[in-house]
Design an enzyme around this catalytic site. Structure first.
Site, PDB file in Angstrom:
ATOM      1  N   ARG A  75       0.867  -1.186   0.000  1.00 36.31           N
ATOM      2  CA  ARG A  75       0.000   0.000   0.000  1.00 36.31           C
ATOM      3  C   ARG A  75       0.897   1.226   0.000  1.00 36.31           C
ATOM      4  O   ARG A  75       1.675   1.434   0.939  1.00 36.31           O
ATOM      5  CB  ARG A  75      -0.913  -0.018   1.232  1.00 36.31           C
ATOM      6  CG  ARG A  75      -1.747   1.227   1.335  1.00 36.31           C
ATOM      7  CD  ARG A  75      -2.685   1.218   2.549  1.00 36.31           C
ATOM      8  NE  ARG A  75      -3.337   2.500   2.587  1.00 36.31           N
ATOM      9  CZ  ARG A  75      -3.326   3.345   3.620  1.00 36.31           C
ATOM     10  NH1 ARG A  75      -2.741   3.011   4.761  1.00 36.31           N
ATOM     11  NH2 ARG A  75      -3.909   4.511   3.535  1.00 36.31           N
ATOM     12  N   HIS A 119      -2.932  10.927   0.773  1.00 36.95           N
ATOM     13  CA  HIS A 119      -2.422  10.717   2.140  1.00 36.95           C
ATOM     14  C   HIS A 119      -1.816  12.058   2.578  1.00 36.95           C
ATOM     15  O   HIS A 119      -0.616  12.158   2.821  1.00 36.95           O
ATOM     16  CB  HIS A 119      -1.416   9.563   2.155  1.00 36.95           C
ATOM     17  CG  HIS A 119      -1.157   8.956   3.503  1.00 36.95           C
ATOM     18  ND1 HIS A 119      -1.316   7.618   3.773  1.00 36.95           N
ATOM     19  CD2 HIS A 119      -0.724   9.504   4.663  1.00 36.95           C
ATOM     20  CE1 HIS A 119      -0.998   7.367   5.033  1.00 36.95           C
ATOM     21  NE2 HIS A 119      -0.633   8.499   5.598  1.00 36.95           N
ATOM     22  N   GLU A 164      -7.429   8.430   6.221  1.00 39.44           N
ATOM     23  CA  GLU A 164      -7.728   9.088   7.484  1.00 39.44           C
ATOM     24  C   GLU A 164      -8.206  10.528   7.307  1.00 39.44           C
ATOM     25  O   GLU A 164      -7.540  11.478   7.756  1.00 39.44           O
ATOM     26  CB  GLU A 164      -6.496   9.062   8.406  1.00 39.44           C
ATOM     27  CG  GLU A 164      -6.006   7.651   8.703  1.00 39.44           C
ATOM     28  CD  GLU A 164      -4.825   7.613   9.677  1.00 39.44           C
ATOM     29  OE1 GLU A 164      -4.308   8.687  10.025  1.00 39.44           O
ATOM     30  OE2 GLU A 164      -4.431   6.521  10.079  1.00 39.44           O
ATOM     31  N   ASN A 291      -7.650   1.769   9.833  1.00 37.49           N
ATOM     32  CA  ASN A 291      -6.362   1.921  10.513  1.00 37.49           C
ATOM     33  C   ASN A 291      -6.611   1.891  12.013  1.00 37.49           C
ATOM     34  O   ASN A 291      -7.467   2.632  12.514  1.00 37.49           O
ATOM     35  CB  ASN A 291      -5.701   3.261  10.154  1.00 37.49           C
ATOM     36  CG  ASN A 291      -5.262   3.324   8.704  1.00 37.49           C
ATOM     37  OD1 ASN A 291      -5.360   2.336   7.979  1.00 37.49           O
ATOM     38  ND2 ASN A 291      -4.779   4.479   8.284  1.00 37.49           N
ATOM     39  N   TYR A 293      -4.664   1.790  15.909  1.00 35.86           N
ATOM     40  CA  TYR A 293      -3.455   1.829  16.746  1.00 35.86           C
ATOM     41  C   TYR A 293      -3.789   1.577  18.215  1.00 35.86           C
ATOM     42  O   TYR A 293      -3.114   0.805  18.875  1.00 35.86           O
ATOM     43  CB  TYR A 293      -2.714   3.167  16.562  1.00 35.86           C
ATOM     44  CG  TYR A 293      -2.095   3.240  15.186  1.00 35.86           C
ATOM     45  CD1 TYR A 293      -0.819   2.742  14.962  1.00 35.86           C
ATOM     46  CD2 TYR A 293      -2.793   3.763  14.100  1.00 35.86           C
ATOM     47  CE1 TYR A 293      -0.254   2.764  13.688  1.00 35.86           C
ATOM     48  CE2 TYR A 293      -2.238   3.778  12.826  1.00 35.86           C
ATOM     49  CZ  TYR A 293      -0.970   3.283  12.626  1.00 35.86           C
ATOM     50  OH  TYR A 293      -0.427   3.279  11.369  1.00 35.86           O
ATOM     51  N   GLU A 368      -3.649  -0.174   8.102  1.00 40.71           N
ATOM     52  CA  GLU A 368      -2.496   0.230   8.920  1.00 40.71           C
ATOM     53  C   GLU A 368      -2.651  -0.332  10.318  1.00 40.71           C
ATOM     54  O   GLU A 368      -3.739  -0.250  10.916  1.00 40.71           O
ATOM     55  CB  GLU A 368      -2.389   1.754   9.080  1.00 40.71           C
ATOM     56  CG  GLU A 368      -1.859   2.478   7.893  1.00 40.71           C
ATOM     57  CD  GLU A 368      -1.739   3.984   8.146  1.00 40.71           C
ATOM     58  OE1 GLU A 368      -1.540   4.399   9.313  1.00 40.71           O
ATOM     59  OE2 GLU A 368      -1.868   4.722   7.150  1.00 40.71           O
TER      60      GLU A 368
END
Ligand code: IFM
Length: 464
Positions: A75, A119, A164, A291, A293, A368
């Protein structure tokens, strides 16, 4: 016991501004991140993406690295100002040539290209004309998407419109810790809308130019939000509306949530939303990029006691959390990564199950997931990043648990292939499974890269 489907896609991810460098070569125009990083005081240590990982000049070496990692997909993002320097007008052939070589180089190595159109590196000219708060930026984005579909659509089978948009809108235009460093809450909500609109227009443009079987996607950094207690349900609802449903609503359901419009009524009347816009934003998607985290913990704030702001925005500074004055972001128990983010993979399982419940027919891809750690080089010259291996192991186990409970998860991309420019943190935070030496640009596999290669080749997590 972890299990992944046979056709599960294993990949790694990067983004143009974070790795490419060559910021002013071959006709590339300036982006808002060039302006931001060249402004003294905005990026730690004065770092810039001027050279980044020099990926632009080391393409073949990095393609070989991906092949040696045996990943099935890569990606990357296309730098809009490299292929369309001012954000409008004809393609810059020299810039496009880099992505032609990247895509061809991936395919010749048996790696599927997964292309993100945006991005965060908006052409500066478009920001000068108003940026994402300006409706015309969505039209310009659609035109850029069309050009990329025409140029690469015969070979790229997975397209991600935005990465995002939460960050683009709220960090770029509300808290100002990202480019273009504006602190205008009303503009941030207009940016939310024009990102949603731009996404829909871009999907339409790609559907008419790319291969018929190409998959369309968008990547959202959905927040898995928990309340400290049941009394905090409104804090959860409010933050969920701003962070998640502001994008899921228009993109997947064709409407903004009524509670979001009510919560933010004191900031904007949303008159920038025109008839038909949310129908455009609501394009059928083939897969949703997520994504993840860490989770977010909130509590209702009584307005008296000192306020916790554990999401990282400093007390007194502009907040990305528009109309969330009544919400406290509570520090969660560790362990923590180098970003100060707590490690809690259970949030990923829960988030995937929520998506499965709310959108049962939409497959998901983890576009991600990863962690920054200090990563010292050992005397043996290697990086024994046991913390990162543990982080990845935990999160992949969490993905497999969600799959076991019915979630349709199609792939996983480690963030990141290599240490790179971590936005306002510069190069101080290392997310790579491959180390990049800042002096020599030498790439060195960390232990996590060897570990990940084994996972990719076996399709399984090691026991223990
Ligand atoms: O480095 C970023 C990436 O660009 C977007 N998602 C989060 C990563 C880690 O902060």
């Amino acid at each position: 016991m972890s299990a992944f489907p046979d056709n599960f896609v294993w990949g790694t991810a990067t983004a143009a501004y974070q790795v490419e460098g060559a910021w002013n070569e071959d006709g590339r125009g300036p982006s808002i991140w060039d302006t931001f990083s060249h402004t003294p005081g905005l990026v730690a240590n004065g770092d810039t993406g001027d050279v980044a990982c020099d990926h632009y000049h080391r393409l073949e070496e990095d393609l070989d690295l991906l092949a040696e990692l045996r990943v099935g997909a890569y990606r990357f993002s296309i730098s809009w100002p490299r292929v369309q320097p001012g954000g409008s007008g004809p393609v810059n052939a020299a810039g496009l040539d880099f992505y032609q070589r990247l895509v061809d180089g991936l395919l010749s190595r048996g790696i599927a290209p997964v292309a993100t159109l945006y991005h965060w590196d908006l052409p500066q000219e478009l920001e000068d004309a108003g940026g994402w708060p300006n409706r015309d930026t969505a039209q310009r984005f659609a035109e850029y998407a069309r050009l990329m579909g025409e140029a690469l659509g015969d070979r790229v089978r997975t397209w991600i419109t935005l990465n995002e948009p939460w960050c683009s809108a709220y960090l770029g235009y509300a808290s100002g810790v990202h480019a273009p460093a504006r602190t205008e809450p009303a503009a941030a909500l207009a940016a939310v809308h024009h990102l949603n609109l731009g996404h829909g227009l871009a999907v339409q443009a790609l559907r008419s130019t790319a291969a018929k079987d190409a998959q369309m996607s968008v990547t959202l950094n959905l927040h898995h939000i928990r309340g400290v207690s049941e009394a905090d349900a409104d804090a959860v609802r409010r933050t969920d509306a701003l962070a998640n449903r502001a994008f899921l609503g228009p993109m997947l359901e064709g409407a903004y949530p009524a509670d979001l419009l009510a919560d933010t009524a004191g900031v904007t009347d949303w008159s920038f939303v025109r008839d038909g816009d949310t129908a455009i934003a609501n394009q059928p998607l083939d897969v949703l990029g997520v994504n993840y985290y860490n989770p977010t913990l909130v509590r209702h704030w009584d307005g008296q006691s000192p306020k916790e702001t554990a999401d990282g925005h400093q007390d007194g500074a502009a907040s990305p959390w528009i109309a969330c004055d009544s919400v406290e972001f509570v520090r969660q128990p560790g362990p923590y990564t180098e970003m100060g983010w707590n490690i809690d993979e259970t949030g990923l399982t829960e988030l995937l199950l929520r998506l499965h419940r709310d959108y049962p027919d939409l497959p998901v891809m983890i576009t991600e997931n990863g962690a920054a750690f200090p990563d010292p080089v050992s005397p043996d010259g290697r990086v024994h990043d046991r913390d990162r291996v543990d982080y990845l192991h935990r999160h992949l186990t969490a993905v497999s648990e969600a799959i076991a409970q019915g979630a349709d998860v199609r792939g996983y991309f480690v963030w990141s292939l290599m240490d790179n420019f971590e936005w306002a943190h510069g190069y101080a935070k290392r997310f790579g499974i491959v180390r990049v030496d800042r002096e020599t640009m030498e790439r060195t596999w960390k232990d996590s890269a060897f570990w990940y290669r084994d996972v990719v080749t076996s399709g399984k997590l090691p026991v223990g």
